[in-house]
Design an enzyme around this catalytic site. Structure first.
Site, PDB file in Angstrom:
ATOM      1  CB  SER A 257      43.352  35.635  39.483  1.00  0.00           C
ATOM      2  OG  SER A 257      43.395  36.997  39.178  1.00  0.00           O
TER       3      SER A 257
ATOM      4  CG  ASP B 211      47.661  40.607  43.579  1.00  0.00           C
ATOM      5  OD1 ASP B 211      47.678  41.072  42.431  1.00  0.00           O
ATOM      6  OD2 ASP B 211      47.239  39.481  43.851  1.00  0.00           O
TER       7      ASP B 211
ATOM      8  CG  HIS C 138      48.070  38.446  40.444  1.00  0.00           C
ATOM      9  ND1 HIS C 138      46.920  38.575  41.187  1.00  0.00           N
ATOM     10  CD2 HIS C 138      47.704  37.770  39.332  1.00  0.00           C
ATOM     11  CE1 HIS C 138      45.914  38.017  40.547  1.00  0.00           C
ATOM     12  NE2 HIS C 138      46.369  37.510  39.416  1.00  0.00           N
TER      13      HIS C 138
END
Length: 740
Positions: A592, A677, A712
């Protein structure tokens, strides 16, 4: 991209809606994927070294369709902008999916020789998990609440017993049963009504964090007709047992925009908006005080807060502002019996503790209790009737400071050189027992109950290590690298005893370095697959986190973001210079915002790493921050800057990985993403990989894996995510010539 306030949210087992824990967007499974530590088992395996032969296959070639961006007099051609079309529902949606599938097929081909090894790794990783297990019970309002897992089951059951653990068990939610038929399934925010008869909870079946709220009658097991879509997944009960407050999201941007009030049995379409946030840079949420007396609405930006409140037994009252938002002032409030405590950075860079009366809450009435300290960061307060526990950070390590209201205080002692100590579940206000969690790179995750008056503590549970574990077989250290500006950067590491520090060992270096999130050392099962094969595992506590205080965060954000990347490079070079590893054996990992880190260091120091693992990477910084329809963009301007400002644009462009791909050699890379995501959209890593393929001059491996069903955090089951861990490990093991 993420924003967070105080820590990692473990949504599955939340007893009450607590906004303090709702803004960290890395979920539990992703943390386990990126930090390869959960429980360590200790069967030593002989490492077989051989040259892995990669198949001869042609990588996908993405279509070039130039898109022009003109801003601040700067023209940029983006050949892969069309990949946004699946997200935007544009004309090239099918083409995007076809490209992602082609990349998945290429990955399968290139990794085909490790298929059996990956299956063995999966079994090895799964074999360390105690499948039949039970959490430490938490007592709240007359009941003990806990979760339990069963052999072979992916999820868990959420249960309670009245008054005693010897009482009859009530299964409140059988998530294993609920998840049947779903590729992804997440349950959030279990919240029990004050009379213990109803339970609210949220369900996400897509992995975009758009939860539908449900209400269950715990006496009849019936699910009520109150079905509320598109929420954050948490609900707060008023004392009347008939009213809940919840956070409503924008269906496109996924911003938390409104707090609504719902009467049980009414049509959700008629729910009343009790607060609407007009500033798109703020997150909002709703929570109830531990004492049960107040309900709070939080509005929080990166650099400011505003809290509204009502008494919980007056659900129809208007919410009053505690203190209007102030520029660059963060604050949180903790109600005691007769006053509020305030944790704030108002004229206090590392935060201070203040108090205010119930009837006069504005800052002019705030009185200081604990001043700002240059060497100590005040992270938060856990309140009790007669005590409070301060969560602090000093010298990069967490501390827990116990205080009573007569001026007596002491610290809970921790003896290891690097560790994690954090506040556990403490829902009871009238208690002198404080629950905390402790772990280190060699100490399994442990839960303690600490008597604040006698200082006696009881180990309630230490995560069992299947197969046995002897911590003396492993060594953990805390060392310091020197950054290019002279700053000392802490590094936590672990390795198996007997390691020769002669530069021959492979080393995996992890970091995050954003949002002021401190990545402390922790114990986990997955790392043993590395350590027992001769790897060193290290965490670089780089600037952008908050390990060394608030200034540590300030020096790694906005126009100082480059420090995050150069710190990581300097840590890698230091580990080489210290002969923990060498250039041919150094690997980097991040996800991320940590994936942004991976992209940046790949551009800045490509020859330092033999391989990079970049998970759900935020790599197209400028384009994402320019598009306010993309989830989280407006919330993040105070973290990265707004590229509509020329100075911010130029600075972001100077480090954004996608913007800085060049004709040069890059390291071997495995990049992962999820089609659904909600935090970092799939098209960022997809575009990045396509541009790297078309530009780089080496023949090193570049693989892209897209989970077509997930978002995610990857898979939702407690075993499925291990397949991704096995893939990551097989990738770097293959580069090392480790085939067994």
């Amino acid at each position: 991209m993420h924003n967070q306030k105080y820590g990692i949210q473990v949504k599955k087992l939340t007893l009450t809606s607590d906004y303090k824990l709702t803004r960290m967007s890395i979920k539990t499974k992703l943390i386990q994927l990126l930090l390869p530590f959960t429980v360590i088992s200790c069967s030593t395996k002989e490492t077989k070294m051989t040259q892995y032969k990669w198949p001869d296959a042609n990588a996908p070639v993405a279509e070039i369709n130039p898109h022009k961006r003109i801003l601040h007099g700067d023209t940029v051609i983006d050949n892969y902008y069309w990949m946004i079309d699946y997200f935007k529902k544009g004309p090239d949606s099918t083409k995007v999916v076809d490209y992602l599938k082609a990349e998945n097929k290429y990955l399968d081909t290139m990794m085909s020789g490790s298929k059996a090894f990956r299956e063995d790794l999966f079994k090895e990783l799964k074999g360390r998990i105690k499948e039949k297990d039970e959490s430490v019970p938490v007592f709240k309002n007359g009941y003990f609440y806990y979760s339990k897992t069963e052999d072979g089951k992916q999820y868990y059951k959420y249960c309670r017993k009245k008054g005693s653990m010897d009482a009859k068990e009530e299964v409140l939610a059988d998530v294993d049963e609920m998840a049947k038929g779903h590729a992804y399934f997440s349950v959030s925010g279990f919240s029990i009504s004050p009379d213990n008869k109803l339970m609210a909870y949220g369900v996400d079946e897509v992995s975009r964090r758009q939860y539908t709220l449900y209400i269950k009658n715990l006496e009849t097991s019936a699910i009520l007709k109150d079905e509320i879509p598109n929420t954050e997944g948490d609900a707060v009960w008023a004392q009347d047992n008939k009213t809940i407050f919840y956070t409503d999201k924008n269906a496109v941007t996924l911003l938390s925009e409104k707090i609504k009030k719902h009467r049980i049995g009414s049509d959700p379409k008629d729910d009343v908006v009790v607060y609407e946030e007009k500033d798109k840079s703020n997150y909002i949420g709703v929570a109830k005080s531990k004492s049960g007396k107040f309900i709070f609405i939080y509005s929080s930006a990166t650099m400011s807060d505003e809290i509204r409140m009502i008494e919980a037994d007056k659900p129809d009252a208007p919410f009053n502002v505690f203190q209007p938002r102030m520029k660059d002032v963060k604050y949180d409030i903790i109600p005691l019996e007769h006053k509020f405590l305030i944790v704030t950075n108002w004229n206090a860079h590392n935060f201070r503790l203040m108090e205010a009366p119930f009837n006069n809450t504005g800052k002019d009435s705030w009185k200081e209790i604990i001043p700002n300290r240059k060497d100590v960061l005040l992270s938060g307060v856990e309140e009790f009737k007669d005590y409070m526990v301060l969560a602090e950070r000093k010298n990069g390590l967490a501390q827990l400071r116990v205080m009573d209201f007569n001026g007596h205080e002491h610290y809970i002692k921790f003896d290891e050189p690097t560790y994690t100590a954090s506040v556990g579940a403490n829902p009871e206000f009238n208690s002198n027992t404080f629950r905390y969690r402790y772990t280190s790179m060699t100490t399994p995750s442990s839960t303690y109950d600490y008597n604040m008056s006698t200082k006696q503590q009881i180990l309630k549970k230490q995560q069992e290590v299947i197969g046995g574990y002897n911590k003396t077989d492993y060594i953990t250290e805390r060392i310091y690298a020197t950054a290019k500006d002279g700053t000392k950067i802490p590094i936590s590491l672990v390795y198996k005893k007997g390691l020769k520090k002669d530069g021959t060992a492979p080393l995996l270096l992890y970091a995050y370095g954003s949002y002021g999130m401190s990545m402390d050392a922790a114990f986990s099962s997955n790392a043993l697959s590395l350590l027992n094969r001769g790897f060193v595992y290290a965490i670089a506590h780089i600037r952008g986190g908050q390990e060394m205080g608030r200034q540590w965060y300030d020096d790694g954000k906005m126009m100082k973001k480059m420090n995050t990347f150069t710190d990581f490079i300097d840590c890698g070079q230091f580990l080489i210079d210290s002969q923990f590893t060498s250039k041919g054996h150094l690997y980097a990992q991040g996800g991320s915002a940590g994936g942004l880190l991976m992209g940046a260091v790949a551009n800045l120091a490509p020859n330092l790493w033999n391989g990079i693992l970049a998970h759900v990477p935020f790599v197209d910084v400028v384009n994402t921050m320019l598009d306010e329809s993309i989830p989280l963009t407006t919330n993040e301007f105070d973290e990265w800057g707004n590229p509509k400002n020329k100075d911010a644009y130029q600075y972001m462009k100077s480090y954004s990985p996608y913007e800085n791909v060049e004709k040069k050699d890059y390291p071997n890379m495995l990049v992962t993403t999820g089609l659904h995501d909600s935090q970092v959209q799939y098209f960022e890593p997809a575009k990045w990989v396509a541009k790297l393929r078309a530009t780089k001059t080496d023949k090193h491996l570049l693989l892209l894996k897209t989970d077509m069903d997930f978002g995610h955090g990857g898979a939702s089951g407690r075993f499925d995510y291990l397949k991704d861990v096995a893939l990551n490990y097989a990738f770097i093991f293959s580069l090392e010539g480790i085939t067994k």
